[in-house]
Design a protein around this motif. Structure first.
Motif, PDB file in Angstrom:
ATOM      1  N   THR A  52       0.826  -1.207   0.000  1.00  0.00           N
ATOM      2  CA  THR A  52       0.000   0.000   0.000  1.00  0.00           C
ATOM      3  C   THR A  52       0.858   1.254   0.000  1.00  0.00           C
ATOM      4  O   THR A  52       0.552   2.235  -0.692  1.00  0.00           O
ATOM      5  N   ASN A  53       1.957   1.248   0.763  1.00  0.00           N
ATOM      6  CA  ASN A  53       2.818   2.428   0.815  1.00  0.00           C
ATOM      7  C   ASN A  53       3.559   2.661  -0.501  1.00  0.00           C
ATOM      8  O   ASN A  53       3.940   3.788  -0.810  1.00  0.00           O
ATOM      9  N   THR A  54       3.776   1.601  -1.264  1.00  0.00           N
ATOM     10  CA  THR A  54       4.349   1.762  -2.605  1.00  0.00           C
ATOM     11  C   THR A  54       3.396   2.557  -3.479  1.00  0.00           C
ATOM     12  O   THR A  54       3.806   3.470  -4.211  1.00  0.00           O
ATOM     13  N   ILE A  55       2.121   2.212  -3.399  1.00  0.00           N
ATOM     14  CA  ILE A  55       1.107   2.915  -4.179  1.00  0.00           C
ATOM     15  C   ILE A  55       1.052   4.388  -3.786  1.00  0.00           C
ATOM     16  O   ILE A  55       1.035   5.290  -4.641  1.00  0.00           O
ATOM     17  N   LYS A  56       1.064   4.644  -2.490  1.00  0.00           N
ATOM     18  CA  LYS A  56       1.025   6.029  -2.012  1.00  0.00           C
ATOM     19  C   LYS A  56       2.289   6.784  -2.409  1.00  0.00           C
ATOM     20  O   LYS A  56       2.242   7.971  -2.757  1.00  0.00           O
ATOM     21  N   ALA A  57       3.429   6.091  -2.360  1.00  0.00           N
ATOM     22  CA  ALA A  57       4.693   6.737  -2.719  1.00  0.00           C
ATOM     23  C   ALA A  57       4.721   7.131  -4.190  1.00  0.00           C
ATOM     24  O   ALA A  57       5.278   8.174  -4.555  1.00  0.00           O
ATOM     25  N   LEU A  58       4.135   6.307  -5.044  1.00  0.00           N
ATOM     26  CA  LEU A  58       4.084   6.639  -6.475  1.00  0.00           C
ATOM     27  C   LEU A  58       3.396   7.977  -6.701  1.00  0.00           C
ATOM     28  O   LEU A  58       3.775   8.733  -7.602  1.00  0.00           O
ATOM     29  N   ARG A  59       2.387   8.261  -5.895  1.00  0.00           N
ATOM     30  CA  ARG A  59       1.658   9.522  -6.042  1.00  0.00           C
ATOM     31  C   ARG A  59       2.508  10.717  -5.613  1.00  0.00           C
ATOM     32  O   ARG A  59       2.174  11.867  -5.914  1.00  0.00           O
ATOM     33  N   LEU A  60       3.598  10.468  -4.910  1.00  0.00           N
ATOM     34  CA  LEU A  60       4.550  11.527  -4.563  1.00  0.00           C
ATOM     35  C   LEU A  60       5.692  11.587  -5.578  1.00  0.00           C
ATOM     36  O   LEU A  60       6.134  12.670  -5.975  1.00  0.00           O
ATOM     37  N   ILE A  61       6.173  10.426  -5.986  1.00  0.00           N
ATOM     38  CA  ILE A  61       7.353  10.337  -6.850  1.00  0.00           C
ATOM     39  C   ILE A  61       7.080  10.880  -8.249  1.00  0.00           C
ATOM     40  O   ILE A  61       7.866  11.693  -8.778  1.00  0.00           O
ATOM     41  N   ILE A  62       5.991  10.442  -8.846  1.00  0.00           N
ATOM     42  CA  ILE A  62       5.737  10.810 -10.246  1.00  0.00           C
ATOM     43  C   ILE A  62       5.590  12.325 -10.425  1.00  0.00           C
ATOM     44  O   ILE A  62       6.273  12.916 -11.279  1.00  0.00           O
ATOM     45  N   PRO A  63       4.741  13.009  -9.650  1.00  0.00           N
ATOM     46  CA  PRO A  63       4.637  14.465  -9.826  1.00  0.00           C
ATOM     47  C   PRO A  63       5.954  15.192  -9.544  1.00  0.00           C
ATOM     48  O   PRO A  63       6.301  16.171 -10.228  1.00  0.00           O
ATOM     49  N   ALA A  64       6.706  14.707  -8.548  1.00  0.00           N
ATOM     50  CA  ALA A  64       7.979  15.356  -8.215  1.00  0.00           C
ATOM     51  C   ALA A  64       8.968  15.249  -9.376  1.00  0.00           C
ATOM     52  O   ALA A  64       9.666  16.221  -9.715  1.00  0.00           O
ATOM     53  N   LEU A  65       9.047  14.086  -9.983  1.00  0.00           N
ATOM     54  CA  LEU A  65       9.962  13.909 -11.112  1.00  0.00           C
ATOM     55  C   LEU A  65       9.496  14.698 -12.328  1.00  0.00           C
ATOM     56  O   LEU A  65      10.306  15.296 -13.047  1.00  0.00           O
ATOM     57  N   LYS A  66       8.207  14.719 -12.572  1.00  0.00           N
ATOM     58  CA  LYS A  66       7.684  15.505 -13.690  1.00  0.00           C
ATOM     59  C   LYS A  66       8.012  16.986 -13.516  1.00  0.00           C
ATOM     60  O   LYS A  66       8.341  17.693 -14.476  1.00  0.00           O
ATOM     61  N   LYS A  67       7.920  17.457 -12.290  1.00  0.00           N
ATOM     62  CA  LYS A  67       8.231  18.861 -11.993  1.00  0.00           C
ATOM     63  C   LYS A  67       9.689  19.177 -12.301  1.00  0.00           C
ATOM     64  O   LYS A  67      10.035  20.323 -12.651  1.00  0.00           O
TER      65      LYS A  67
END
Length: 267
Positions: free
Chosen positions: A234-249
Protein backbone atom coordinates in the motif's frame (compact mmCIF):
# COMPACT_ATOMS: atom_id res chain seq x y z
CA UNK A 1 -46.43 -37.47 -6.98
CA UNK A 2 -43.80 -38.14 -4.29
CA UNK A 3 -41.54 -39.72 -6.89
CA UNK A 4 -41.84 -36.63 -9.09
CA UNK A 5 -41.02 -34.36 -6.15
CA UNK A 6 -37.99 -36.47 -5.23
CA UNK A 7 -36.77 -36.40 -8.85
CA UNK A 8 -37.17 -32.63 -8.93
CA UNK A 9 -35.25 -32.22 -5.68
CA UNK A 10 -32.50 -34.52 -6.92
CA UNK A 11 -32.24 -32.59 -10.19
CA UNK A 12 -31.99 -29.30 -8.28
CA UNK A 13 -29.25 -30.74 -6.05
CA UNK A 14 -27.24 -31.94 -9.07
CA UNK A 15 -27.51 -28.52 -10.70
CA UNK A 16 -26.33 -26.87 -7.50
CA UNK A 17 -23.33 -29.18 -7.26
CA UNK A 18 -22.40 -28.57 -10.89
CA UNK A 19 -22.70 -24.82 -10.39
CA UNK A 20 -20.61 -24.96 -7.20
CA UNK A 21 -17.94 -26.99 -8.98
CA UNK A 22 -17.78 -24.50 -11.85
CA UNK A 23 -17.41 -21.67 -9.38
CA UNK A 24 -14.54 -23.47 -7.64
CA UNK A 25 -12.80 -24.10 -10.96
CA UNK A 26 -12.94 -20.45 -12.05
CA UNK A 27 -12.43 -18.83 -8.66
CA UNK A 28 -9.14 -17.00 -8.18
CA UNK A 29 -6.83 -18.16 -5.41
CA UNK A 30 -7.52 -16.48 -2.09
CA UNK A 31 -3.85 -15.59 -1.82
CA UNK A 32 -1.29 -14.97 -4.59
CA UNK A 33 1.20 -17.83 -5.09
CA UNK A 34 3.91 -17.45 -2.48
CA UNK A 35 7.53 -16.40 -3.15
CA UNK A 36 9.46 -19.67 -3.03
CA UNK A 37 12.69 -18.04 -1.90
CA UNK A 38 11.06 -16.08 0.91
CA UNK A 39 9.95 -12.48 1.29
CA UNK A 40 12.06 -9.57 0.06
CA UNK A 41 12.50 -8.41 3.67
CA UNK A 42 14.11 -11.70 4.69
CA UNK A 43 16.21 -12.42 1.62
CA UNK A 44 17.63 -9.05 0.58
CA UNK A 45 20.01 -9.07 3.56
CA UNK A 46 22.18 -11.64 1.78
CA UNK A 47 25.17 -10.47 -0.25
CA UNK A 48 25.68 -12.36 -3.52
CA UNK A 49 27.89 -11.10 -6.37
CA UNK A 50 27.20 -7.39 -6.87
CA UNK A 51 25.22 -6.49 -9.98
CA UNK A 52 27.77 -3.74 -10.58
CA UNK A 53 30.52 -6.35 -10.81
CA UNK A 54 28.37 -8.60 -12.99
CA UNK A 55 27.67 -5.68 -15.32
CA UNK A 56 31.41 -5.04 -15.64
CA UNK A 57 32.02 -8.71 -16.40
CA UNK A 58 29.09 -9.08 -18.81
CA UNK A 59 28.45 -5.58 -20.25
CA UNK A 60 26.43 -6.89 -23.20
CA UNK A 61 24.08 -8.90 -20.96
CA UNK A 62 23.64 -7.12 -17.62
CA UNK A 63 21.96 -3.69 -17.61
CA UNK A 64 22.04 -1.27 -14.68
CA UNK A 65 20.91 2.02 -16.25
CA UNK A 66 20.28 3.85 -19.47
CA UNK A 67 22.28 6.66 -21.04
CA UNK A 68 22.94 9.58 -18.74
CA UNK A 69 22.72 12.40 -21.29
CA UNK A 70 18.90 12.72 -21.26
CA UNK A 71 16.57 13.41 -18.35
CA UNK A 72 14.70 10.11 -18.67
CA UNK A 73 14.05 7.26 -16.24
CA UNK A 74 12.30 3.88 -16.24
CA UNK A 75 9.92 2.67 -13.56
CA UNK A 76 10.01 -1.10 -13.01
CA UNK A 77 7.86 -3.33 -10.83
CA UNK A 78 8.59 -6.84 -9.52
CA UNK A 79 6.71 -9.82 -8.08
CA UNK A 80 3.31 -9.33 -9.71
CA UNK A 81 0.76 -9.65 -10.90
CA UNK A 82 -0.85 -9.25 -7.50
CA UNK A 83 -4.57 -8.44 -7.37
CA UNK A 84 -4.12 -6.56 -4.11
CA UNK A 85 -1.77 -3.94 -5.56
CA UNK A 86 -1.15 -4.26 -9.32
CA UNK A 87 -4.51 -2.78 -10.43
CA UNK A 88 -4.01 0.36 -8.33
CA UNK A 89 -0.50 0.85 -9.69
CA UNK A 90 -1.81 0.43 -13.23
CA UNK A 91 -4.48 3.03 -12.49
CA UNK A 92 -1.83 5.56 -11.39
CA UNK A 93 0.33 4.91 -14.43
CA UNK A 94 -2.67 5.29 -16.71
CA UNK A 95 -3.65 8.54 -15.00
CA UNK A 96 -0.17 9.97 -15.65
CA UNK A 97 0.16 8.39 -19.12
CA UNK A 98 3.32 6.53 -18.10
CA UNK A 99 4.51 3.21 -19.51
CA UNK A 100 6.50 0.99 -17.16
CA UNK A 101 8.17 -2.42 -17.18
CA UNK A 102 6.72 -5.28 -15.11
CA UNK A 103 8.79 -8.33 -14.19
CA UNK A 104 6.18 -11.02 -13.58
CA UNK A 105 6.23 -14.34 -11.78
CA UNK A 106 4.98 -17.23 -13.91
CA UNK A 107 2.92 -18.74 -11.07
CA UNK A 108 1.13 -15.44 -10.50
CA UNK A 109 0.63 -14.93 -14.23
CA UNK A 110 -1.07 -18.34 -14.23
CA UNK A 111 -3.24 -17.34 -11.28
CA UNK A 112 -4.19 -13.89 -12.64
CA UNK A 113 -4.04 -13.99 -16.45
CA UNK A 114 -6.42 -11.06 -16.84
CA UNK A 115 -3.97 -8.81 -15.01
CA UNK A 116 -1.18 -9.86 -17.38
CA UNK A 117 -3.42 -9.06 -20.32
CA UNK A 118 -4.27 -5.67 -18.82
CA UNK A 119 -0.57 -4.85 -18.36
CA UNK A 120 0.04 -5.68 -22.02
CA UNK A 121 -3.10 -3.90 -23.28
CA UNK A 122 -2.15 -0.67 -21.51
CA UNK A 123 1.21 -0.53 -23.27
CA UNK A 124 3.57 -1.70 -20.55
CA UNK A 125 6.47 -4.07 -21.18
CA UNK A 126 6.56 -7.52 -19.58
CA UNK A 127 9.70 -9.24 -18.32
CA UNK A 128 10.49 -12.65 -16.82
CA UNK A 129 10.90 -12.93 -13.03
CA UNK A 130 10.98 -16.77 -12.81
CA UNK A 131 8.01 -18.98 -12.05
CA UNK A 132 8.14 -19.42 -8.26
CA UNK A 133 10.62 -16.67 -7.30
CA UNK A 134 13.37 -18.92 -5.87
CA UNK A 135 16.65 -17.61 -4.55
CA UNK A 136 18.78 -18.69 -7.49
CA UNK A 137 22.04 -18.22 -5.60
CA UNK A 138 21.14 -20.50 -2.70
CA UNK A 139 19.50 -22.99 -5.08
CA UNK A 140 22.83 -22.95 -6.86
CA UNK A 141 22.13 -24.97 -9.98
CA UNK A 142 21.71 -24.09 -13.65
CA UNK A 143 18.82 -26.52 -14.18
CA UNK A 144 16.63 -24.63 -11.67
CA UNK A 145 17.27 -21.38 -13.51
CA UNK A 146 16.57 -22.91 -16.91
CA UNK A 147 13.32 -24.60 -15.89
CA UNK A 148 12.03 -21.57 -13.96
CA UNK A 149 12.78 -19.16 -16.79
CA UNK A 150 11.58 -21.39 -19.63
CA UNK A 151 8.27 -22.25 -17.97
CA UNK A 152 7.61 -18.57 -17.27
CA UNK A 153 8.64 -17.52 -20.78
CA UNK A 154 6.15 -19.92 -22.35
CA UNK A 155 3.27 -18.84 -20.10
CA UNK A 156 3.94 -15.13 -20.52
CA UNK A 157 4.12 -15.59 -24.29
CA UNK A 158 0.69 -17.25 -24.25
CA UNK A 159 -0.75 -14.23 -22.43
CA UNK A 160 1.22 -11.37 -24.01
CA UNK A 161 1.75 -12.61 -27.55
CA UNK A 162 5.55 -12.43 -27.44
CA UNK A 163 8.52 -14.16 -25.84
CA UNK A 164 10.13 -11.64 -23.55
CA UNK A 165 13.86 -11.02 -23.78
CA UNK A 166 14.03 -9.21 -20.43
CA UNK A 167 14.87 -11.01 -17.19
CA UNK A 168 15.25 -9.85 -13.61
CA UNK A 169 16.45 -12.26 -10.95
CA UNK A 170 14.50 -12.65 -7.71
CA UNK A 171 16.12 -10.35 -5.14
CA UNK A 172 18.57 -9.37 -7.91
CA UNK A 173 20.69 -12.39 -6.93
CA UNK A 174 22.91 -13.96 -9.59
CA UNK A 175 26.46 -15.21 -10.08
CA UNK A 176 28.70 -15.67 -13.12
CA UNK A 177 27.45 -19.04 -14.34
CA UNK A 178 23.81 -17.99 -14.07
CA UNK A 179 24.46 -14.86 -16.14
CA UNK A 180 26.27 -16.95 -18.74
CA UNK A 181 23.28 -19.30 -18.96
CA UNK A 182 20.88 -16.37 -19.34
CA UNK A 183 23.04 -14.99 -22.13
CA UNK A 184 22.92 -18.39 -23.82
CA UNK A 185 19.10 -18.28 -23.48
CA UNK A 186 19.10 -14.90 -25.27
CA UNK A 187 18.10 -12.78 -22.27
CA UNK A 188 19.10 -9.31 -21.18
CA UNK A 189 19.48 -9.19 -17.41
CA UNK A 190 17.86 -6.01 -16.07
CA UNK A 191 19.11 -4.82 -12.71
CA UNK A 192 18.61 -1.27 -11.40
CA UNK A 193 20.43 1.87 -10.34
CA UNK A 194 17.83 3.29 -7.92
CA UNK A 195 16.26 1.09 -5.24
CA UNK A 196 13.06 2.41 -3.66
CA UNK A 197 13.51 -0.10 -0.81
CA UNK A 198 9.72 -0.27 -0.71
CA UNK A 199 9.98 -3.86 0.51
CA UNK A 200 10.86 -2.42 3.93
CA UNK A 201 7.24 -1.17 4.01
CA UNK A 202 8.49 2.24 5.15
CA UNK A 203 6.12 5.24 5.11
CA UNK A 204 5.40 6.60 1.62
CA UNK A 205 7.48 9.69 2.31
CA UNK A 206 10.55 7.54 3.03
CA UNK A 207 10.05 5.45 -0.10
CA UNK A 208 9.67 8.64 -2.10
CA UNK A 209 12.85 10.07 -0.55
CA UNK A 210 14.77 6.88 -1.38
CA UNK A 211 13.96 7.42 -5.04
CA UNK A 212 14.11 11.20 -5.36
CA UNK A 213 17.39 11.57 -3.47
CA UNK A 214 19.14 9.02 -5.70
CA UNK A 215 17.51 9.51 -9.09
CA UNK A 216 19.71 10.45 -12.06
CA UNK A 217 19.38 10.64 -15.84
CA UNK A 218 18.98 7.13 -17.21
CA UNK A 219 17.92 5.65 -13.88
CA UNK A 220 16.19 2.28 -13.71
CA UNK A 221 14.01 2.45 -10.59
CA UNK A 222 12.90 -0.74 -8.86
CA UNK A 223 9.60 -0.96 -7.00
CA UNK A 224 7.21 -3.82 -6.23
CA UNK A 225 3.61 -4.38 -7.28
CA UNK A 226 3.58 -7.81 -5.62
CA UNK A 227 4.35 -9.12 -2.17
CA UNK A 228 4.41 -12.21 0.01
CA UNK A 229 1.12 -13.12 1.71
CA UNK A 230 1.94 -11.27 4.89
CA UNK A 231 3.45 -8.19 3.21
CA UNK A 232 1.78 -4.99 2.06
CA UNK A 233 2.55 -2.69 -0.87
CA UNK A 234 0.00 0.00 0.00
CA UNK A 235 2.82 2.43 0.82
CA UNK A 236 4.35 1.76 -2.61
CA UNK A 237 1.11 2.91 -4.18
CA UNK A 238 1.02 6.03 -2.01
CA UNK A 239 4.69 6.74 -2.72
CA UNK A 240 4.08 6.64 -6.48
CA UNK A 241 1.66 9.52 -6.04
CA UNK A 242 4.55 11.53 -4.56
CA UNK A 243 7.35 10.34 -6.85
CA UNK A 244 5.74 10.81 -10.25
CA UNK A 245 4.64 14.46 -9.83
CA UNK A 246 7.98 15.36 -8.21
CA UNK A 247 9.96 13.91 -11.11
CA UNK A 248 7.68 15.50 -13.69
CA UNK A 249 8.23 18.86 -11.99
CA UNK A 250 11.97 18.32 -12.51
CA UNK A 251 11.38 17.78 -16.23
CA UNK A 252 11.92 14.04 -16.06
CA UNK A 253 10.17 11.86 -18.63
CA UNK A 254 9.35 8.17 -18.22
CA UNK A 255 10.18 5.35 -20.61
CA UNK A 256 10.08 1.58 -20.57
CA UNK A 257 13.38 -0.22 -20.01
CA UNK A 258 13.85 -1.22 -23.67
CA UNK A 259 13.20 2.38 -24.75
CA UNK A 260 15.58 3.78 -22.16
CA UNK A 261 18.37 1.29 -22.79
CA UNK A 262 17.67 0.84 -26.51
CA UNK A 263 17.46 -2.93 -26.46
CA UNK A 264 14.78 -5.29 -27.83
CA UNK A 265 12.14 -6.54 -25.41
CA UNK A 266 11.10 -9.65 -27.30
CA UNK A 267 12.90 -12.53 -28.95
Amino acid sequence: MKANILRALLFTLILSLVSWGATKVHAQPEKPPQLAGGSENKERIRHPVSNIILQQRYPETVVLRGGQTENKVALTFDDGPDPRFTPKILDILKEHKIKATFFLMGARADAYPDLVKRIKAEGHIIGNHTYWHPNLVTQGDISTLQSEVTKTEIRLAELSGYRTKLFRAPYGFLYNELVEKLKEMNYSVIAWSVDSLDWHESPPEQISYNVLSNVHPGAIIIMHDGAAWDEDRTNTIKALRLIIPALKKQGVTFETVPELVKIPYKK
